[in-house]
Write an enzyme that holds these catalytic residues in place. Structure first.
Site, PDB file in Angstrom:
ATOM      1  CG  ASP A 120      -2.207  -0.827   0.951  1.00 48.63           C
ATOM      2  OD1 ASP A 120      -2.340  -1.367  -0.163  1.00 48.63           O
ATOM      3  OD2 ASP A 120      -3.061  -0.940   1.856  1.00 48.63           O
ATOM      4  CB  THR A 140       5.975 -11.510   1.110  1.00 50.94           C
ATOM      5  OG1 THR A 140       5.702 -10.408   1.984  1.00 50.94           O
ATOM      6  CG2 THR A 140       6.910 -11.069  -0.002  1.00 50.94           C
ATOM      7  CE  LYS A 153     -10.095  -0.812  -2.509  1.00 49.07           C
ATOM      8  NZ  LYS A 153     -11.333  -0.679  -1.735  1.00 49.07           N
ATOM      9  CB  ALA A 182       7.164 -21.881   3.477  1.00 49.95           C
TER      10      ALA A 182
END
Ligand SMILES: NC(=O)c1ccc[n+]([C@@H]2O[C@H](COP(=O)([O-])OP(=O)(O)OC[C@H]3O[C@@H](n4cnc5c(N)ncnc54)[C@H](O)[C@@H]3O)[C@@H](O)[C@H]2O)c1
Ligand SMILES: [Zn+2]
Length: 403
Positions: A120, A140, A153, A182
């Site tokens: 963001d 991630t 957005k 993981a």
């Protein structure tokens, strides 16, 4: 007085953007990470790679090795994750580095590697820098891979309000590697499954079935399908694909949110206020999950959702290891305030998505204070005892509907 003379401008801008799932993203043999996204020119020049702090700790060496081996000119910036850092100051830090390294308008798109917060922040910086440049998004966290990855957005929290400042600016390329999940802590994986649950409830009963059956396994295996029961069936892969596909289908219809009635806002009506003020802090998907439950209770009390479906929802939430409720959801004053705040964001309409079954919805605009109070009462009971039989707490509400 002479008649005013008017000039009407009309232009459309076409946006094509790609979301690519790949494996071994940080392996120099995989060209995706260094790839110049379509429409961003031929490169040449230095690109900024922004990493989340934890990502840098875990994958920093591999990421640096990747760019050295592939001969891509890059510079690095590390930013903290966590919503407390989703601020305009962080956007300016990114902008300052873009200026320092001389980022071009098209040819040197920055690469953002991190969860929703880093995405963001970098997305907002890219959309403001030189009035908007392309960038590459590498989510991630699970939440960001299944939800933020499709979104157009960007935004930061401002003056106590979530995402108060922000822009619509989808990056031309998003790269997803499920292997990165993981290393994500279990709590964050559960939070991500909260968004998958939202998607399941509003439009995908098969996805709900997978969450219902495999919830605890998905968390334990971090969606890697590494266990003897999951290696062949691959529920982790399917959950991710269905959640992304559902999101893409919904957003594509209304990308700029010109229509304020959005079923993907399910779980996002009452939660923003709670998310901003709960202490200790809640993760985004945790608050969203509680809102999903609260809204399901509202629907059940209206006689629109069967008790059995409400029970399955709360059971699945528990099996994933998420809390169905929280003291703030049990407080009718907070819930009424939360709805009032969200209505301001929806031009003073409720436009509330309620379930009529698992995977089926309707919009309502007439939820009363009494209904909010009543649902809050159930949430307070669920908060005291997450295993309390719903048939008992909702007993007075079997409005002519079969269980
Ligand atoms: N723009 C959008 O449409 C959109 C959509 C969904 C969510 N969001 C925003 O995203 C934010 C939540 O995203 P989030 O949950 O990813 O939060 P986050 O970015 O704060 O990440 C959560 C934590 O995980 C760590 N982390 C990230 N990747 C990791 C990895 N691979 N291994 C180990 N740890 C890792 C981070 O350092 C952080 O501590 C909220 O601010 C929400 O508003 C935006
Ligand atoms: Zn969300």
């Amino acid at each position: 007085m002479t008649e005013p003379y008017r000039w009407t401008m009309r232009a459309t801008r076409r946006y094509d953007y790609e979301i690519v799932e790949t494996t071994n993203l940080f392996d120099p043999g995989n060209p995706e990470l260094g790839r110049q996204p379509d429409g961003s020119g031929n490169g040449g020049g230095t690109r900024l790679v922004v990493m989340d702090e934890t990502v840098e700790e875990i994958y920093g060496q591999r990421i640096r090795h990747y760019f050295t081996r592939t001969g891509t000119a890059v510079e690095y910036l590390t930013l903290p994750g966590g919503d407390a850092h989703k601020t305009f100051e962080q956007v300016l830090r990114v902008a300052s580095r873009l200026t320092a390294i001389g980022t071009n308008r098209r040819g040197t798109p920055p690469i953002a590697i991190g969860g929703g917060v880093v995405q963001d922040v970098v997305g907002m910086a890219a959309s403001l820098y030189r009035r908007g440049i392309p960038y590459v998004r590498v989510p991630t966290t699970l939440l960001c891979q299944i939800d933020g990855s499709v979104s157009a957005k960007t935004g930061v929290n401002y003056e106590g309000c979530r995402n108060r400042l922000g822009t619509f600016a989808p990056p031309p390329l998003t790269l997803i590697d499920r292997g990165l999940i993981a290393s994500v802590p279990a709590r964050q994986v559960r939070s991500g499954l909260g968004e998958a649950l939202k998607m399941a409830l509003i439009k995908d009963s098969s996805l709900f079935g997978l969450l219902e059956e495999y919830g605890p396994v998905l968390v334990a295996e971090r969606l890697q399908d590494s266990g003897p029961d999951t290696r062949a069936l691959r529920p982790g892969r399917t959950v991710m694909h269905r959640a992304i596909a559902g999101m893409a289908e919904e957003l594509q219809k209304n990308l700029w949110e010109t229509d304020l009635k959005r079923i993907v806002d399910y779980g996002h009506t009452f939660s923003p206020l709670v998310e901003m003020s709960a202490r200790p802090e809640l993760c985004h998907g945790e608050a969203v999950t509680m809102d999903c439950v609260f809204s399901a209770v509202l629907a059940h009390h209206r006689g629109r959702l069967r008790l059995r479906d409400l029970e399955r929802i709360v059971d699945t939430v528990r099996r994933i290891g998420l809390a169905p409720s929280h003291p703030m959801f049990g407080d009718p004053t907070v819930m009424r305030q939360a709805l009032a705040d969200t209505m301001r964001h929806r031009d003073n309409h409720q436009y509330l998505t309620l379930l009529t079954g698992i995977g089926r919805t309707e919009f309502v605009d007439d939820v009363t204070e009494a209904e909010i109070n009543d649902a809050a009462r159930v949430m307070a009971a669920l908060d005291r005892d997450p295993h309390i039989p719903l048939a008992d707490v909702c007993a007075s509400h079997h409005v002519g509907m079969a269980a």
